[in-house]
Design a protein around this motif. Structure first.
Motif, short mmCIF file in Angstrom:
data_model
loop_
_atom_site.label_atom_id
_atom_site.label_comp_id
_atom_site.label_asym_id
_atom_site.label_seq_id
_atom_site.Cartn_x
_atom_site.Cartn_y
_atom_site.Cartn_z
N THR A 291 0.84 -1.05 -0.07
CA THR A 291 0.09 0.16 -0.05
C THR A 291 0.77 1.34 -0.08
O THR A 291 1.76 1.54 0.79
N ASN A 292 0.61 1.97 -0.86
CA ASN A 292 1.33 3.40 -1.07
C ASN A 292 2.59 3.20 -0.77
O ASN A 292 3.27 2.62 -2.00
N ASP A 346 -2.66 3.68 -6.27
CA ASP A 346 -1.39 4.33 -6.07
C ASP A 346 -0.39 3.41 -5.15
O ASP A 346 0.44 3.61 -4.62
N ASP A 347 -0.77 2.05 -5.34
CA ASP A 347 -0.22 1.03 -4.66
C ASP A 347 0.69 0.31 -5.43
O ASP A 347 0.61 0.11 -6.80
N ASP A 368 5.13 5.70 -3.31
CA ASP A 368 3.80 5.99 -3.53
C ASP A 368 3.54 6.15 -4.87
O ASP A 368 4.41 7.03 -5.49
N SER A 370 1.16 8.01 -6.45
CA SER A 370 0.70 9.15 -6.70
C SER A 370 1.45 10.10 -7.39
O SER A 370 2.83 10.42 -7.03
#
Length: 427
Positions: A291-292, A346-347, A368, A370
């Motif tokens: 995650t991220n 965004d993972d 991340d 993003s």
């Protein structure tokens, strides 16, 4: 060899489904001037088929099959495998036995009218061979646990099957008797292998090893059976399932699509693809999500219970109910929210084989997504069609990525389900 004749003037005006729709609870004589066409898939050349002609509506990827009973010996000389035939139905009888439709002549027993063999003298009035060249019939790849009634009377191929161990050493059939033998796949699913006691190969010993079988799919109600045309329909060149290591690695399995629809988070999914020409077991495989910017695994899916078919996909959804509503079919695997298939774009992901080797990666672990070249928030990450194997190193050039930012070569174009996504197929 009989004189070759053909007919190019026959006009086809009906479908198998329309003909079957005429049947209402009892055998009937067809009065309408209907004609259907099909491609022959059976053969009586070595005696495993008798007085039956099985045909399907296309030489490849058929949707239905049919059968006609005919009192013609050596019918393979007139209607060889792959030949296109026209069936004029007016005057023929349509019946249903053990939930299987058939056409032909008629016989009466104890007052009951049933479909029987069409007398040889009038076969030529109803069955016509097209002047088209004989087609190569491509068997439909199927598995024992996913057979469909519409595949009845069509040519199919089963991979990774073998003769039941208890029957090894036995002949295909007892002399003069129709004999059932048993095929079993590596997941212990079974299907009947139906053999005639009059077939040329009836006394031959059942083959050892494992591999593929090409055969006409038969059925009695919900009981499926296979009948081979000859022994060339067997390819048992592999070791038996018990002798084979059932954990495999392959770079042919990779991540092919990631979805975070802008209009419906419940329609997210992850798609895996197998570019191999054979099905592959996913025993021991996992899909991991980071995650991220995390460098620790956030969630994992164990894929061990699944087999990914040759040149096919495995679609994983965090919301199977919503997925089916949106895309019109059920995902292969529903895993619940919060897992690897429920990413907001965004993972990062890793596909890991049974031996702990990372076979494929999406994104950069620890970064991340993003605003990067691996962000698919409110969009889609789609593996380019020319990519045919996984890679442990992420390369943005292998992907076409849509999102809501358009940074670093991605496309600023949010995607909406279902129209902007292709779960279940690489297009």
């Amino acid at each position: 060899m009989p004189k070759s004749t053909c007919d190019a003037e026959v006009i086809v005006n009906s479908t198998y489904a329309e003909v079957k729709g005429l049947y209402v609870n009892e055998t009937l004589q067809i009065q309408e001037d209907l004609t259907i066409e099909g491609y022959v898939v059976s053969s009586d050349e070595v005696g495993n088929f008798f007085s039956l002609l099985h045909f399907q509506d296309s030489p490849f990827a058929p949707t239905e099959g049919f059968q006609i009973e005919i009192d013609v010996r050596d019918s393979h000389l007139f209607y060889p495998i792959g030949s296109k035939v026209f069936i004029k139905l007016k005057g023929l009888y349509l019946g249903k036995t053990k939930d299987v439709y058939k056409i032909g002549g008629v016989f009466t027993s104890f007052g009951n009218v049933s479909v029987g063999r069409l007398p040889a003298s009038i076969v030529g009035e109803h069955i016509f061979r097209s002047c088209d060249d004989v087609e190569n019939i491509v068997p439909t790849h199927v598995s024992i646990d996913s057979l469909d009634k519409n595949q009845t009377n069509t040519l199919v191929r089963l991979d990774r099957v073998e003769i039941l161990e208890e029957e090894l050493g036995l002949p295909f059939a007892l002399q003069g008797e129709e004999t059932e033998r048993t095929l079993i796949d590596c997941n212990d699913n079974e299907i009947v292998l139906l053999n005639s006691g009059f077939a040329d190969f009836s006394a031959e010993v059942l083959p050892e090893g494992s591999g593929s079988v090409t055969a006409v799919l038969l059925r009695e109600n919900d009981k499926y059976q296979l009948a081979v045309r000859d022994l060339n329909d067997f390819d048992f060149s592999r070791e038996r399932c018990d002798d084979v290591i059932d954990e495999f690695t392959s770079t042919a399995i990779f991540i092919s699509e990631l979805a975070d629809p802008d209009n419906n988070a419940g329609a997210r999914f992850v798609e895996l693809y197998n570019s191999n020409s054979e099905s592959l077991s996913l025993k021991g495989w996992t899909l991991q999500r980071y995650t991220n910017a995390s460098t620790e695994i956030s969630s994992t899916i164990d894929l061990s219970e699944y087999i990914i078919e040759a040149q096919s996909t495995l679609v994983i959804s965090p919301n199977a109910t919503e997925f089916e509503i949106v895309y019109g079919f059920a995902p292969d695997l529903g895993v619940g929210t919060g897992g690897p298939a429920d990413s907001n774009g965004d993972d990062n992901f890793e596909l890991v084989d049974p031996f702990g080797v990372v076979i494929d990666v999406f994104g950069i672990i620890g970064e991340d997504g993003s605003g990067t070249d691996h962000e698919f928030e409110d969009g889609r990450a789609y593996r380019n069609p020319e990519v045919m194997e996984g890679s442990p190193n992420y390369s943005a050039s292998e992907w076409t990525i849509y999102n809501d930012t358009g940074d670093f070569g991605t496309i600023n174009q949010p995607q909406n389900a279902p129209n902007d996504f292709t779960p279940g197929g690489r297009h």
